[in-house]
Design a protein around this motif. Structure first.
Motif, PDB file in Angstrom:
ATOM      1  N   MET A   1     -26.088 -64.932 -27.299  1.00  0.00           N
ATOM      2  CA  MET A   1     -26.768 -65.643 -28.455  1.00  0.00           C
ATOM      3  C   MET A   1     -26.964 -67.087 -28.012  1.00  0.00           C
ATOM      4  O   MET A   1     -25.913 -67.886 -27.575  1.00  0.00           O
ATOM      5  CB  MET A   1     -26.019 -65.604 -29.717  1.00  0.00           C
ATOM      6  N   LEU A   2     -28.086 -67.410 -27.945  1.00  0.00           N
ATOM      7  CA  LEU A   2     -28.539 -69.005 -27.630  1.00  0.00           C
ATOM      8  C   LEU A   2     -28.779 -69.546 -28.858  1.00  0.00           C
ATOM      9  O   LEU A   2     -29.840 -69.170 -29.598  1.00  0.00           O
ATOM     10  CB  LEU A   2     -29.532 -69.113 -26.681  1.00  0.00           C
ATOM     11  N   VAL A   3     -28.164 -70.781 -29.292  1.00  0.00           N
ATOM     12  CA  VAL A   3     -28.361 -71.513 -30.504  1.00  0.00           C
ATOM     13  C   VAL A   3     -29.255 -72.766 -30.167  1.00  0.00           C
ATOM     14  O   VAL A   3     -28.864 -73.532 -29.216  1.00  0.00           O
ATOM     15  CB  VAL A   3     -27.207 -72.122 -31.013  1.00  0.00           C
ATOM     16  N   PRO A   4     -30.488 -72.655 -30.605  1.00  0.00           N
ATOM     17  CA  PRO A   4     -31.434 -74.056 -30.167  1.00  0.00           C
ATOM     18  C   PRO A   4     -30.778 -75.314 -30.655  1.00  0.00           C
ATOM     19  O   PRO A   4     -30.195 -75.544 -31.630  1.00  0.00           O
ATOM     20  CB  PRO A   4     -32.581 -73.570 -30.821  1.00  0.00           C
ATOM     21  N   ASP A   5     -31.123 -76.305 -29.971  1.00  0.00           N
ATOM     22  CA  ASP A   5     -30.704 -77.779 -30.164  1.00  0.00           C
ATOM     23  C   ASP A   5     -31.808 -78.159 -31.266  1.00  0.00           C
ATOM     24  O   ASP A   5     -33.031 -77.927 -31.184  1.00  0.00           O
ATOM     25  CB  ASP A   5     -30.873 -78.614 -28.995  1.00  0.00           C
ATOM     26  N   VAL A   6     -31.283 -79.195 -32.340  1.00  0.00           N
ATOM     27  CA  VAL A   6     -32.033 -79.545 -33.220  1.00  0.00           C
ATOM     28  C   VAL A   6     -33.380 -80.474 -32.685  1.00  0.00           C
ATOM     29  O   VAL A   6     -34.543 -80.399 -33.337  1.00  0.00           O
ATOM     30  CB  VAL A   6     -31.302 -80.692 -34.151  1.00  0.00           C
ATOM     31  N   THR A   7     -33.396 -80.945 -31.433  1.00  0.00           N
ATOM     32  CA  THR A   7     -34.369 -81.651 -30.695  1.00  0.00           C
ATOM     33  C   THR A   7     -35.589 -80.718 -30.390  1.00  0.00           C
ATOM     34  O   THR A   7     -36.539 -81.153 -30.037  1.00  0.00           O
ATOM     35  CB  THR A   7     -33.864 -82.397 -29.467  1.00  0.00           C
ATOM     36  N   TRP A   8     -35.115 -79.379 -30.287  1.00  0.00           N
ATOM     37  CA  TRP A   8     -36.339 -78.701 -29.689  1.00  0.00           C
ATOM     38  C   TRP A   8     -37.294 -78.445 -30.894  1.00  0.00           C
ATOM     39  O   TRP A   8     -38.435 -77.664 -30.799  1.00  0.00           O
ATOM     40  CB  TRP A   8     -35.473 -77.265 -29.498  1.00  0.00           C
ATOM     41  N   PHE A   9     -37.036 -78.738 -32.094  1.00  0.00           N
ATOM     42  CA  PHE A   9     -37.973 -78.398 -33.290  1.00  0.00           C
ATOM     43  C   PHE A   9     -38.917 -79.369 -33.337  1.00  0.00           C
ATOM     44  O   PHE A   9     -38.866 -80.603 -33.307  1.00  0.00           O
ATOM     45  CB  PHE A   9     -37.283 -78.352 -34.740  1.00  0.00           C
ATOM     46  N   ALA A  10     -40.325 -78.903 -33.612  1.00  0.00           N
ATOM     47  CA  ALA A  10     -41.368 -80.158 -33.976  1.00  0.00           C
ATOM     48  C   ALA A  10     -41.200 -80.663 -35.209  1.00  0.00           C
ATOM     49  O   ALA A  10     -41.556 -81.824 -35.193  1.00  0.00           O
ATOM     50  CB  ALA A  10     -42.441 -79.184 -33.658  1.00  0.00           C
ATOM     51  N   GLU A  11     -40.617 -80.209 -36.216  1.00  0.00           N
ATOM     52  CA  GLU A  11     -40.506 -80.911 -37.491  1.00  0.00           C
ATOM     53  C   GLU A  11     -39.177 -80.752 -38.064  1.00  0.00           C
ATOM     54  O   GLU A  11     -38.622 -79.715 -38.182  1.00  0.00           O
ATOM     55  CB  GLU A  11     -41.455 -80.031 -38.326  1.00  0.00           C
ATOM     56  N   PRO A  12     -38.595 -81.868 -38.137  1.00  0.00           N
ATOM     57  CA  PRO A  12     -36.996 -82.133 -38.390  1.00  0.00           C
ATOM     58  C   PRO A  12     -36.627 -81.190 -39.681  1.00  0.00           C
ATOM     59  O   PRO A  12     -35.485 -80.548 -39.810  1.00  0.00           O
ATOM     60  CB  PRO A  12     -36.775 -83.423 -38.532  1.00  0.00           C
ATOM     61  N   GLN A  13     -37.788 -81.405 -40.604  1.00  0.00           N
ATOM     62  CA  GLN A  13     -37.521 -80.537 -42.029  1.00  0.00           C
ATOM     63  C   GLN A  13     -37.196 -78.905 -41.911  1.00  0.00           C
ATOM     64  O   GLN A  13     -36.690 -78.459 -42.801  1.00  0.00           O
ATOM     65  CB  GLN A  13     -38.365 -80.877 -43.087  1.00  0.00           C
ATOM     66  N   LEU A  14     -37.698 -78.477 -40.605  1.00  0.00           N
ATOM     67  CA  LEU A  14     -37.614 -77.150 -40.437  1.00  0.00           C
ATOM     68  C   LEU A  14     -36.338 -76.652 -39.856  1.00  0.00           C
ATOM     69  O   LEU A  14     -35.837 -75.465 -39.730  1.00  0.00           O
ATOM     70  CB  LEU A  14     -38.906 -76.607 -39.541  1.00  0.00           C
ATOM     71  N   VAL A  15     -35.548 -77.502 -39.284  1.00  0.00           N
ATOM     72  CA  VAL A  15     -34.094 -77.259 -38.710  1.00  0.00           C
ATOM     73  C   VAL A  15     -33.430 -76.277 -39.619  1.00  0.00           C
ATOM     74  O   VAL A  15     -32.673 -75.579 -39.033  1.00  0.00           O
ATOM     75  CB  VAL A  15     -33.606 -78.417 -38.353  1.00  0.00           C
ATOM     76  N   ASP A  16     -33.466 -76.408 -40.903  1.00  0.00           N
ATOM     77  CA  ASP A  16     -32.540 -75.821 -41.773  1.00  0.00           C
ATOM     78  C   ASP A  16     -33.299 -74.736 -42.640  1.00  0.00           C
ATOM     79  O   ASP A  16     -32.870 -74.415 -43.783  1.00  0.00           O
ATOM     80  CB  ASP A  16     -31.824 -76.675 -42.520  1.00  0.00           C
ATOM     81  N   SER A  17     -34.623 -74.591 -42.297  1.00  0.00           N
ATOM     82  CA  SER A  17     -35.473 -73.485 -42.906  1.00  0.00           C
ATOM     83  C   SER A  17     -35.434 -72.054 -42.663  1.00  0.00           C
ATOM     84  O   SER A  17     -34.333 -71.914 -41.945  1.00  0.00           O
ATOM     85  CB  SER A  17     -36.827 -74.128 -42.813  1.00  0.00           C
TER      86      SER A  17
END
Length: 198
Positions: A1-17
């Motif tokens: 399992m590879l857990v993506p880093d928060v910096t990989w997301f284009a939109e910060p509000q989608l990190v926890d979506s």
């Protein structure tokens, strides 16, 4: 399992979506189980897990967001070093290109493939089929049963034992998150309960 880093997301509000860190990581874990089931070699398994971990990271919203697969594939291609570092290994160039093709096609129904997309699919049919299947299996996170996995939309057979694993993975990781765990901690907790020794 590879857990993506928060910096990989284009939109910060989608990190926890519903398309955020936990979804991408669960799809990565499910992809690794499918890779094992279908006998992928080490390089292709790693590429599939990496593709799964980034497949939704460049979304702009939680709706259909056409083109997010292509954006994620372009990001993956530009950020090979960062993904390889998190993965703990560098992927061969040809295998990385196959993973990028799979990412770019994951959000397009097979019947809607253009001529160019069909050509791309022929470059990586196994990775594309397995990524689509792993992504489909994590649909148990969605609130309505009619949105849950529909195997008829896939081109490969998902083993029956994997459906309850996928369901429990969603329930346990989301409950752990609600109980106060970080996304990473919730995922590790769920994985350890469902797949002891991993």
């Amino acid at each position: 399992m590879l857990v993506p880093d928060v910096t990989w997301f284009a939109e910060p509000q989608l990190v926890d979506s519903i398309h955020g860190i936990r979804h991408n990581a669960r799809v990565s874990l499910l992809a690794s189980l499918l890779a094992q089931e279908y006998g992928l070699d080490r390089d292709h398994t790693a590429a599939l897990c990496a593709a799964a971990a980034v497949h939704d990271c460049r979304r702009r919203d939680d709706r259909d967001d056409p083109g997010h697969g292509q954006r994620a594939a372009a990001w993956f291609t530009r950020n090979q070093a960062a993904v390889g570092s998190m993965l703990g290994r560098e992927l061969p160039r040809d295998v990385s290109a196959q993973a990028a093709s799979a990412i770019s096609l994951h959000d397009v129904p097979y019947a809607a493939f253009t001529t160019e997309q069909n050509r791309d699919y022929q470059q990586a049919p196994h990775l594309t089929d397995l990524l689509k299947a792993a992504d489909c299996l994590d649909r148990y996170r969605l609130p309505l049963m009619r949105w849950w996995p529909d195997p008829s939309q896939l081109r490969l057979l998902v083993p029956a034992w994997l459906h309850p694993v996928a369901f429990d993975l969603v329930v346990r990781s989301e409950q752990a998150r609600l109980d106060g765990a970080t996304s990473h901690g919730a995922l590790i907790h769920a994985r350890q309960i469902l797949i002891p020794g991993k």
